[in-house]
Design a protein around this motif. Sequence first.
Motif, short mmCIF file in Angstrom:
data_model
loop_
_atom_site.label_atom_id
_atom_site.label_comp_id
_atom_site.label_asym_id
_atom_site.label_seq_id
_atom_site.Cartn_x
_atom_site.Cartn_y
_atom_site.Cartn_z
N ALA B 141 40.64 40.81 56.21
CA ALA B 141 40.39 39.76 55.23
C ALA B 141 39.18 38.92 55.63
O ALA B 141 38.35 38.56 54.79
CB ALA B 141 41.63 38.87 55.10
N ARG B 158 34.98 26.93 51.14
CA ARG B 158 35.84 27.91 51.80
C ARG B 158 36.89 28.49 50.85
O ARG B 158 37.14 29.70 50.82
CB ARG B 158 36.51 27.23 53.00
N SER B 162 37.56 32.27 49.48
CA SER B 162 38.86 32.94 49.62
C SER B 162 39.33 33.49 48.30
O SER B 162 39.82 34.63 48.21
CB SER B 162 39.88 31.96 50.18
N ARG B 163 39.20 32.70 47.25
CA ARG B 163 39.70 33.17 45.95
C ARG B 163 38.91 34.37 45.45
O ARG B 163 39.48 35.29 44.87
CB ARG B 163 39.61 32.02 44.93
N ALA B 164 37.62 34.36 45.68
CA ALA B 164 36.82 35.52 45.28
C ALA B 164 37.25 36.76 46.04
O ALA B 164 37.37 37.85 45.48
CB ALA B 164 35.33 35.23 45.50
N MET B 166 40.22 37.35 47.22
CA MET B 166 41.51 37.80 46.71
C MET B 166 41.37 38.43 45.32
O MET B 166 42.18 39.27 44.94
CB MET B 166 42.49 36.62 46.70
N SER B 167 40.35 38.02 44.58
CA SER B 167 40.13 38.68 43.29
C SER B 167 39.78 40.15 43.47
O SER B 167 40.13 40.99 42.64
CB SER B 167 39.00 37.98 42.53
N VAL B 168 39.12 40.47 44.57
CA VAL B 168 38.76 41.87 44.81
C VAL B 168 39.99 42.68 45.19
O VAL B 168 40.29 43.71 44.57
CB VAL B 168 37.67 41.97 45.91
N VAL B 169 40.70 42.22 46.20
CA VAL B 169 41.85 43.02 46.64
C VAL B 169 42.94 43.03 45.58
O VAL B 169 43.69 44.00 45.47
CB VAL B 169 42.39 42.51 47.99
N GLY B 170 43.02 41.97 44.77
CA GLY B 170 44.00 41.97 43.69
C GLY B 170 43.76 43.09 42.70
O GLY B 170 44.70 43.74 42.25
N GLN B 171 42.50 43.33 42.39
CA GLN B 171 42.18 44.43 41.47
C GLN B 171 42.62 45.78 42.03
O GLN B 171 43.07 46.66 41.29
CB GLN B 171 40.67 44.47 41.20
N THR B 207 33.17 43.42 40.16
CA THR B 207 33.01 42.41 41.20
C THR B 207 31.55 42.01 41.38
O THR B 207 31.24 40.82 41.53
CB THR B 207 33.59 42.93 42.52
N PHE B 237 40.26 32.69 55.87
CA PHE B 237 41.26 33.55 56.50
C PHE B 237 41.26 33.43 58.02
O PHE B 237 41.56 34.39 58.72
CB PHE B 237 41.06 35.01 56.09
#
Lengths: 244, 244
Positions: B141, B158, B162-164, B166-171, B207, B237
Amino acid sequence: MSLTTPDALAGGPLTDTRRHLLDAATDVFAEKGFREATIREICQRAGANVAAVNYHFGDKEGLYEAVLTACRNDHRNPESHLAMDSSVPPAIRLEAYVRWMFRRVLALDREFPLGQILNREMIEPTPALSRVVEVHIRPEARWLGGLMSDLLGPGFARDELSRATMSVVGQILFYKHCSSVVHFLDETLMPRRDDFEAHVRHITDFTLAATAGLRARREAQSGGASAPADSASPPPFCNPNTPT
Amino acid sequence: MSLTTPDALAGGPLTDTRRHLLDAATDVFAEKGFREATIREICQRAGANVAAVNYHFGDKEGLYEAVLTACRNDHRNPESHLAMDSSVPPAIRLEAYVRWMFRRVLALDREFPLGQILNREMIEPTPALSRVVEVHIRPEARWLGGLMSDLLGPGFARDELSRATMSVVGQILFYKHCSSVVHFLDETLMPRRDDFEAHVRHITDFTLAATAGLRARREAQSGGASAPADSASPPPFCNPNTPT
DNA sequence: CGCTGTTTTAAACTGTCGTTTGACTTTTTG
DNA sequence: CAAAAAGTCAAACGACAGTTTAAAACAGCG
């Protein structure tokens, strides 16, 4: 197969214990999922005997199906109305939808347990999956696919549209399905009530920026080339068994 | 508490039954998760007695931890090397990373069961979650957060970074966690070997378009305004217990 | 060979969960 | 009112899973 049960499959009269069982089962199924929910806990919360479930609903699955039948989606939510209003610009509708789904996924509204049951059904499907998909998920997926089509503009094939739709819901569901890991990684990353809107804005902005970029690229590409016959292709997330 | 077990917690000598148990347990844990895996099935596949697990590993959790210790991440993958190579442009590294993670998540390579175990741990955490996060998830991460920082450019706080991330791994994780629903909605939507690359390209393009759009907007906003002190804030992270 | 410590094995133990049973109580109804 | 139907209850049943036990098989070694 004619058991002693009165009307196991039908709805039946809503006596007191039936109602209490349904209410308790809704909570327990939402909290623990079908598999981890125990009949004993449901009956204890309902103030009923262990045999009550089998008497009134046949078996555990029958109770689960009854809960699903009793649950209705929360379409009275104002965010839902805003998202569905086709006179509203697509960007606003997307933000309203993200907020609406995010609230349901995170269970920020306690009085709406269907969202939790749907989440459980995705991770650990039960025999009721087909009903859940057809009644709740497919209509919403098709609708969101239409919204993504509005955002992306013409020239995108059906599977491209589907993937973009899944990119949106993937960003939202991540926080539910990976909540334990996110919480452990950095507990300040998990959406709370005070920074919930920041998460909604991020997912909305991320998606809007992505769709705008893809749209611009597609328009530049197909400036002189012939665009694929997108209007002829069926919309995404159609029911393959219903050729309408 | 001195049992008859020889070296329940330590690694111990890798006798035949130990190896067979570890191999079988790795497969069963990957296929069914910790909870649904049964000692009896593991022992049957290993050709061992039911008591063998308790004798060699103490209990079911001990076996699980031993499996986690024996599993190593697949850093010999060429996609992993390409993603980690800091001399490669960020867009290429992102595509390599998406391909690498997607392959692990979908278990397209059969000989790499750790990815499945990590997925199970996200959905249904066990007491080994902390180890799993610290050893496998947090380093990745943080690395991905750095790559997203390269893509987004300066000026992002920060939590935005982090949110960006998580947007990648969420997809990506969406296809694993919701595979049953996706399969039921439209089975052609689930990545197969012949359209796997199209999915990788979609997530990468989505992305990249999003980060490019967010970057352009941020640069336009902070044209004359003072950017937040982003270089002073810790990277995302971080382990809060390790103040390095 | 006989002794000792290690490993294997079949069987049983413990607890949980879904389900069933049969007696008992309450409600309905002719 | 009394018989029948519906509902409730404590207790038990059967299946399954993790764990334990005690005897048997095996290994090394004097």
